[in-house]
Design a protein around this motif. Sequence first.
Motif, mmCIF file in Angstrom:
data_model
loop_
_atom_site.group_PDB
_atom_site.id
_atom_site.type_symbol
_atom_site.label_atom_id
_atom_site.label_comp_id
_atom_site.label_asym_id
_atom_site.label_seq_id
_atom_site.Cartn_x
_atom_site.Cartn_y
_atom_site.Cartn_z
ATOM 1 N N VAL A 73 0.838 -1.200 0.000
ATOM 2 C CA VAL A 73 0.000 0.000 0.000
ATOM 3 C C VAL A 73 0.872 1.249 0.000
ATOM 4 C CG1 VAL A 73 -1.705 1.327 1.326
ATOM 5 C CG2 VAL A 73 -1.902 -1.173 1.182
ATOM 6 N N THR A 74 0.535 2.187 -0.870
ATOM 7 C CA THR A 74 1.164 3.512 -0.872
ATOM 8 C C THR A 74 0.079 4.553 -0.670
ATOM 9 O OG1 THR A 74 2.888 2.786 -2.399
ATOM 10 C CG2 THR A 74 2.552 5.152 -2.174
ATOM 11 N N LEU A 75 0.225 5.384 0.344
ATOM 12 C CA LEU A 75 -0.715 6.461 0.615
ATOM 13 C C LEU A 75 -0.024 7.793 0.342
ATOM 14 C CD1 LEU A 75 -2.304 5.132 3.935
ATOM 15 C CD2 LEU A 75 -3.277 5.018 1.638
ATOM 16 N N VAL A 76 -0.599 8.572 -0.548
ATOM 17 C CA VAL A 76 -0.035 9.868 -0.941
ATOM 18 C C VAL A 76 -0.888 10.961 -0.304
ATOM 19 C CG1 VAL A 76 0.685 11.311 -2.872
ATOM 20 C CG2 VAL A 76 0.684 8.815 -3.113
ATOM 21 N N HIS A 77 -0.257 11.877 0.411
ATOM 22 C CA HIS A 77 -1.006 12.879 1.182
ATOM 23 C C HIS A 77 -0.215 14.177 1.275
ATOM 24 C CE1 HIS A 77 1.710 12.222 4.621
ATOM 25 N NE2 HIS A 77 1.687 10.950 4.253
ATOM 26 N N ARG A 78 -0.890 15.197 1.722
ATOM 27 C CA ARG A 78 -0.240 16.505 1.900
ATOM 28 C C ARG A 78 0.667 16.481 3.136
ATOM 29 N NH1 ARG A 78 -2.645 20.389 -1.317
ATOM 30 N NH2 ARG A 78 -4.760 19.913 -2.099
ATOM 31 N N ALA A 79 1.582 17.434 3.188
ATOM 32 C CA ALA A 79 2.443 17.593 4.362
ATOM 33 C C ALA A 79 1.584 17.948 5.581
ATOM 34 C CB ALA A 79 3.486 18.674 4.097
ATOM 35 N N GLY A 80 2.047 17.558 6.747
ATOM 36 C CA GLY A 80 1.320 17.841 7.975
ATOM 37 C C GLY A 80 0.441 16.697 8.424
ATOM 38 N N TYR A 81 0.398 15.638 7.633
ATOM 39 C CA TYR A 81 -0.417 14.474 7.978
ATOM 40 C C TYR A 81 0.481 13.250 8.102
ATOM 41 C CZ TYR A 81 -4.523 17.232 6.761
ATOM 42 O OH TYR A 81 -5.502 18.206 6.718
ATOM 43 N N THR A 82 -0.025 12.267 8.853
ATOM 44 C CA THR A 82 0.663 10.992 9.004
ATOM 45 C C THR A 82 -0.209 9.898 8.401
ATOM 46 O OG1 THR A 82 1.783 11.679 11.031
ATOM 47 C CG2 THR A 82 1.573 9.301 10.642
ATOM 48 N N ALA A 83 0.399 9.017 7.653
ATOM 49 C CA ALA A 83 -0.331 7.893 7.070
ATOM 50 C C ALA A 83 0.003 6.615 7.833
ATOM 51 C CB ALA A 83 0.021 7.733 5.596
ATOM 52 N N LEU A 84 -1.023 5.784 8.026
ATOM 53 C CA LEU A 84 -0.856 4.489 8.681
ATOM 54 C C LEU A 84 -1.523 3.424 7.830
ATOM 55 C CD1 LEU A 84 -1.815 5.460 12.351
ATOM 56 C CD2 LEU A 84 0.499 5.127 11.458
ATOM 57 N N ALA A 85 -0.974 2.227 7.865
ATOM 58 C CA ALA A 85 -1.578 1.081 7.193
ATOM 59 C C ALA A 85 -1.291 -0.157 8.040
ATOM 60 C CB ALA A 85 -1.037 0.938 5.779
ATOM 61 N N ASN A 86 -1.635 -1.319 7.513
ATOM 62 C CA ASN A 86 -1.484 -2.546 8.284
ATOM 63 C C ASN A 86 -0.043 -2.862 8.627
ATOM 64 O OD1 ASN A 86 -3.837 -2.890 6.160
ATOM 65 N ND2 ASN A 86 -4.421 -4.095 7.953
ATOM 66 N N MET A 87 0.877 -2.481 7.732
ATOM 67 C CA MET A 87 2.291 -2.834 7.892
ATOM 68 C C MET A 87 3.131 -1.592 8.213
ATOM 69 S SD MET A 87 2.278 -6.106 7.502
ATOM 70 C CE MET A 87 4.016 -6.502 7.276
ATOM 71 N N PRO A 88 4.376 -1.798 8.640
ATOM 72 C CA PRO A 88 5.253 -0.654 8.927
ATOM 73 C C PRO A 88 5.614 0.114 7.659
ATOM 74 C CG PRO A 88 6.066 -2.658 9.983
ATOM 75 C CD PRO A 88 4.987 -3.079 9.050
ATOM 76 N N LEU A 89 6.004 1.361 7.848
ATOM 77 C CA LEU A 89 6.425 2.209 6.738
ATOM 78 C C LEU A 89 7.733 1.667 6.144
ATOM 79 C CD1 LEU A 89 5.776 4.923 5.245
ATOM 80 C CD2 LEU A 89 7.364 5.999 6.862
ATOM 81 N N GLU A 90 7.761 1.557 4.800
ATOM 82 C CA GLU A 90 8.971 1.088 4.122
ATOM 83 C C GLU A 90 9.817 2.263 3.654
ATOM 84 O OE1 GLU A 90 9.226 -2.570 1.417
ATOM 85 O OE2 GLU A 90 8.979 -0.895 -0.004
ATOM 86 N N ASN A 91 9.180 3.232 3.004
ATOM 87 C CA ASN A 91 9.918 4.436 2.617
ATOM 88 C C ASN A 91 8.965 5.605 2.494
ATOM 89 O OD1 ASN A 91 8.910 4.563 -0.193
ATOM 90 N ND2 ASN A 91 10.134 2.718 -0.491
ATOM 91 N N ASN A 92 9.570 6.788 2.457
ATOM 92 C CA ASN A 92 8.823 8.031 2.462
ATOM 93 C C ASN A 92 9.463 8.960 1.436
ATOM 94 O OD1 ASN A 92 8.918 10.974 3.549
ATOM 95 N ND2 ASN A 92 7.111 10.116 4.549
#
Length: 946
Positions: free
Chosen positions: A219-238
């Motif tokens: 899963v890749t979540l694309v969002h504006r700055a100032g927000y945090t994205a969460l999903a089922n697994m740990p963050l791989e890259n940003n």
Amino acid sequence: MSGFAKRYSFRSGKVHDESCKFYNGAPLAIAACCILICLGIGLIIGFETDRGGGQVRPWQQVRLPESLLPIHYDVELRVDVTAFTVVGQVNVTLRCATPTRYVILHSAELDIVDGDAAPGIRGEGDVVTTLRVTSWFLYTENQYLVLELDSELTKGAVYTVSLNFRGTLRDGLVGFYRSSYVNKDGQTRYLATTHMQPMGARLAFPCFDEPAFKATFTVTLVHRAGYTALANMPLENNVTRNDGWIADRFQRSVRMSTYLLAFVVSDFTSVSTVSSSGLQTRLWARPQYISAGMGDYALDVADKIVAYYEEYFDVPFPLPKMDHISIPDFAMGAMENWGLITYTENLLLYDTRSPSASKKRDTARAVAHELAHQWFGNLVTMEWWDGTWLNEGFASYVEYLGYGYVEPDLNVMEQFAYSRTQGVMKDDSLTSSHPIFQPVIHPNETRAIFDSITYSKGASILRMLGNFLGESTFRKGLKAYLERNAYSNAVQDELWEELTLAARADGQTDLDVKTVMDTWTLQMGYPVVSLTRDYGRGTAQATQQYFLLDPTASTSAPSDFGYRWHIPLTFITRGNSFDQPEQVWMRPDQDTSSVNLQGAGSDDWVLANIHRVGYYRVNYDQTNWQLLIDHLNSDLYEDIPPDNRGTLVDDAFNLGRAGQLDLSTALDLTRYLVRERHFIPWSMAKAAMDYVVTVFGSVRDIYDNWQAHMVQLIGPFYNEVGWTPQQSDYNTEAGQVLAISTACTYGQTGCVNNATALFRQWMDTNNNSHIPETFKSTIYCTAIRYGGSREWDFAWQRYLEAEPSEQSLLLSAMACSRDTVILSRYLERSTDAALVRRQSAPDVISYVGGSDVGKSLAWNFLVDNWDFYVENYDETQFTMASIVLSVTKQFSTQEDLDNLEQFLTKHPNQGTATRAFSHAVDSTRANLRFRQDNESKIRAWLERLA
């Protein structure tokens, strides 16, 4: 040809109507020509079933075809939480199981992108054949996206389907939706969140949205700055992209079902801890709640329970992290998304500044329930939704083990009979009940199965199973089941098989778990066991009978077992140990079972179903009932454990309702409560005895005398505990809260005066710090019940300003008013999302409908606003059913029954509330019958007390 068809027909799923509608009124020859063209298109693309009875096309089946099996999803979602838009792309890698020219996925309320970004497919690995999507369409009836290919896919080959789509962050509470809150600066902040169970993933992206179609996900979540994205697994890259948007890519998931996916994009902050095994656990909430320490307790509980479950199941937790997050707008209490559990704020957050043992218990139970699912439901998932009971029943049982581990002083299993078994046994004693395992033919039936039978009966029979197997055997079977089916799907017979193997390995060679448990899962209801003693010989004859609350009712639902059960009957005699009861098996093919009462004398009582571990009621001969009543009225009453004392009252009252026991025996039994000081028997007894108010609350003389009886019973307990908060442990606190609540509910003068004075002080000072957290519910309700507009309006203003936990208390309390004008205004306001959060509107009508004053108001409001409730809540589990059951709970007159039947005639389709309405009709008939048969008996018994 395909371009024409795609433009005019495939997106709508109505090729004939959409292609020809602009010819309406055209000359006959042109119209005829058009019709021929349309029919030709229909034949070429194979769109619909031949209306004369031809072949059914695969997209017309309500279940996905098994010709294609997903392997992996690569999902990217660009989420704008202020514009409420989602732009997405998904690449689905799949394997062809049987040759087909069609790719069918679920998709709902999504716009599939055409043109240069139109759906495409390519072969992987050794597959070099060039494939082309010749046409595609949305078949909305089954929420399918159908791609037609120019050639068949090859069996065993792997392909990747690419789809681009757009969606909206919905304002509902399912799928991918938006929520909001007001921060400490008074600004409204939005977040994007999910609730996929049971069929919400298709609202987020096209997918194979059935539990057996497991796959891995990136899963890749694309969002504006100032927000945090969460999903089922740990963050791989940003990565920050050229347009300034941030792309958070998460690690590839384990193999899982779509309903367990979760995404959140928010400005929340967190607290975290790392276990000794290296598991990172984080708790997320609004920044002001985290800074106030309101996540600390749940975080500590979660960390401990994961470690406990790893030891209990002897199966390691399979993910590298575990997030828990509180959502301002959330339809359910919580959802077990793998690695990212979502909760209502009121359930997850605990404010240590307002201590409450009951609130801590609720939080610990919720966390324990959802974490149990990480193994039972997530690691091993039901094959189809007809197996939901096993997931939910198991978690509803094991939650007690989990939160009992973190709060060892609570003796939590002692609470099980009250909090799980008692209520569902009432639901399960009507002919409108259903087997715990129920076929789900159409996916739309799925939402209706999330009910008390699934959760609480499931938990109760699993507890019974664990008890007669023995804990070590039970755990051995669970470990084998989890390991054999890890990352896959299973059905209940596979669990029965592993438990049987474990039992036989441990010496129980004559036990077949399936044979026993089929009688509990494949037919509805439960038995009452009648023990008739031979006082001279020290024996008893035990018989079983299908228990129905309405003795005049009969069920038309067939049962392969004839409504008979394999019953593990446990019992003790006076002076024997409750920790080691005797057990005999009653079989469905036996009319009677002989029971050796281990030398019980004619003056000794016998008690069966020890700790109410068995899912059945017990009736005794009149002599044994009297021996039990006499013992409870002696100083030795505590020789019988609290859960069994409460069970005696509950069984007696319900047997009296069913005409199987003289009602005066049940009423006589309640008189012992004057000496009772434990909250469990009092809670169970009150829940059973409240039925008198349900049926006779509007009969003035009976209610007045019953009120006096209840005040007399609770008086000594109330006077003993007083109003100084007792927070030494949960049991002590719960007893004090129950005593005060019961005294105030039944109008004990001192209690009412004290509650109203404390509320008045709050009104005068606009500060409620003097009101203990544990007493707030009683104080608020009592003051509003005995007050007027001034008290209610004050509560309403405080509600608008309050934090979630305080809002929850006030929401319930405002329904305590006895003023019909106020209650009507409250109902109207509840449907305005600007005043009452969407998730809370069903609570308001349920609370109002729960009283004799509010029942007619709530019912009429439900009827008048039926479309509103269906539109907003028919997609969510529990909600519609809970509204109907709450609003009709007080129904006990012929007028009530007539109103129900008239509504059902006018509304033949009740959606997810269908079963609840059947329950309401049966319950109302039973209440009406009880009222007709017992009004004079209760009146006479109460008059004898006066």
